[in-house]
Design a protein around this motif. Structure first.
Motif: not given
Lengths: 216, 279
Positions: B131-148
């Motif tokens: 669930i988190t890889d694409a928001p982090l890698r592709v959208q380059k969003r903040e780690k904490e926000e994405v995990y939450a």
């Protein structure tokens, strides 16, 4: 000649065997990916060239290929080859040969990945390189590991072929001792060396397989 | 206020015309698609407005999955236009196909997500990483926000305790809910579903449909290709019945399911017959 002496003498050549083994593995594993990409290329001349290369590598004896790499430059172009060239020719010859096999193994792994993986990655916006290195390749490595193990074990035994260009490693020493002492013992000891080495290889690869078995 | 492009066919929009005032997120205009000599989509027009839920039904081979795959650019149309939020993603005329420039395309691809029939989760990653890889890698969003956000999504999907599990350890229904969470984590404006329950048995189907229903309650824009007639009827604002590569009937669920169209009747009849056989 006592068993211990034979053992010690072969052990002194075993370093060379290991050196060849590890260097060839080091070069041929990544080179195999390069060969795979060449084969899979949409640029026809390249893919045809690579297919012919793979076919020759797999279709002729490695021993003959080693002789070609070693003696070729002299017979074909009258080049004078220095002493260091022999080792270079051995590593080169074995590496390009094994790379061809690894490329075919990688191909089988890549073709086993369902198309849906690429489509899911595309929908999530991964770039092509990201898709390949983060999503496809880790799965391919798991799939091809048993086949790679097979090939690595064969490589351990194939290091003995370098005696054909008179390179001194364990097997060449065993032959020399056997001829000089008229005894079969060096061959038995050399066999034991290869066997134990391969036991370790199989064990190591088994550990890696196990480490990757956390998913199906 | 909103840029409305009229693809010729859809509902005509007046100023302050209630629901139709909503922005058109997706417009498919005169789409054609051939596989070899076989034309599987002939001149199909679809408009999807913000907040709308559109179901596409029809028998196998009617072109509904192909339509979805063309809309999501997994397949390239042979004729027509695909327009997202007023920006043309791809246009095909007389055999010449033009894609939007790279930047536009990235923006467009960011605005929709897809849920597949076979889930297509990444088997080597656990649920949370899926669930988190694409928001982090592709959208380059903040780690904490994405995990939450991912944990919140998992909670909504009823999978809060599964974040460390691998897809192979989950049931089909759980996998599909993870796949829905994965698509939602990208914050898409439209979510496409390609027969999301066809690989599931009835019990697991129900749990996935429940999740889709909860998304409907939050006014997620969705386009759903489905064989679940009752579900399509309950959930959709609009139903599209496809037959032989064209839209045979389009309208509200009541209109479509009560239509006197003989092909629709035959299709529904076949369904209830099949249902009877299964029981």
């Amino acid at each position: 000649m006592s068993l211990t002496t034979i053992f010690m003498q072969l052990l002194s050549g075993f370093g060379q065997t290991c050196l060849i083994f590890f260097l060839v593995l080091l070069f041929s594993l990544p080179l195999g990916w390069l060969v795979y990409f060449g084969r899979a290329s949409r640029f026809k001349p390249l893919s045809i060239f690579v297919k012919v290369y793979i076919s020759i590598m797999r279709g002729t004896p490695l021993m003959l290929q080693l002789l070609m790499w070693y003696f070729g430059p002299f017979y074909l172009w009258k080049m004078n080859i220095g002493g260091g060239y022999k080792f270079f020719a051995i590593i080169l010859g074995c590496s390009v040969n094994y790379a061809a096999y690894f490329a075919e193994i990688y191909r089988s792994g890549i073709e086993a990945i369902p198309k849906g993986q690429y489509e899911a990655a595309q929908m999530l916006g991964y770039r092509k390189a990201e898709t390949f290195f983060h999503i496809i390749m880790p799965q391919v490595i798991k799939i091809v590991l048993p086949s790679v193990t097979n090939e690595v074990i064969t490589l351990v035994k194939d290091t003995s072929l370098v005696y054909s260009v008179s390179y001194i490693e364990m097997f060449a020493l065993a032959k020399q001792i056997a001829a000089a002492q008229t005894t079969i013992v060096p061959f038995l000891v050399a066999g034991a060396f290869y066997y134990v080495f391969n036991l370790l290889v199989a064990h190591g690869m088994g550990r890696i397989e196990k480490a990757l078995s956390y998913y199906r | 206020m909103t840029k409305e492009k009229n693809p010729g066919k859809g509902t005509t929009v007046g100023e302050n015309a209630g629901r139709s005032e909503r922005k058109a997120l997706l417009e498919i205009c005169h789409a054609r698609k051939c596989f070899g000599d076989n034309e599987v989509l002939h001149d199909v027009d679809v408009t999807v407005h913000e907040g709308e839920i559109v179901s596409i039904i029809g028998r196998s081979g009617s072109g509904k999955t192909t339509l979805l795959r063309c809309a999501t650019l997994l397949e390239t149309i042979d004729g027509g236009d695909i327009i997202y939020m007023g920006e043309t993603a791809v246009t095909a005329r007389f055999g010449a196909i033009h894609f939007a420039p790279k930047e536009t395309m990235r923006r467009i691809k960011d605005c929709y997500g897809m849920v597949f029939q076979n889930f297509n989760l990444f088997p080597h990653w656990n649920v949370l990483r899926n669930i988190t890889d694409a928001p982090l890698r592709v959208q380059k969003r903040e780690k904490e926000e994405v995990y939450a956000e991912a944990r919140e999504l998992l909670r909504k999907m009823g999978l809060a305790d599964k974040e460390k599990a691998y897809p192979c350890e989950l049931s089909g229904g759980q996998c599909q809910r993870v796949a829905i969470a994965r698509a939602l984590a990208m914050n898409p404006k439209i979510l496409f579903f390609d027969e999301p329950t066809s690989a599931l048995d009835p019990e697991l189907t129900a749990e996935v449909l429940k999740v889709i229903k909860s998304l409907a309650e939050e006014h997620m824009t969705m386009v759903i290709v489905t064989h679940e007639m009752q579900f399509a009827r309950d959930i959709s604002d609009r139903v599209i019945f496809m037959d032989q590569g064209v839209i045979a009937i389009e309208g509200s669920p009541e209109e479509v399911f009560s239509a006197g169209n003989p092909r629709m009747r035959e299709f529904l009849g076949r369904y209830s017959a099949e249902g009877a056989l299964q029981q």
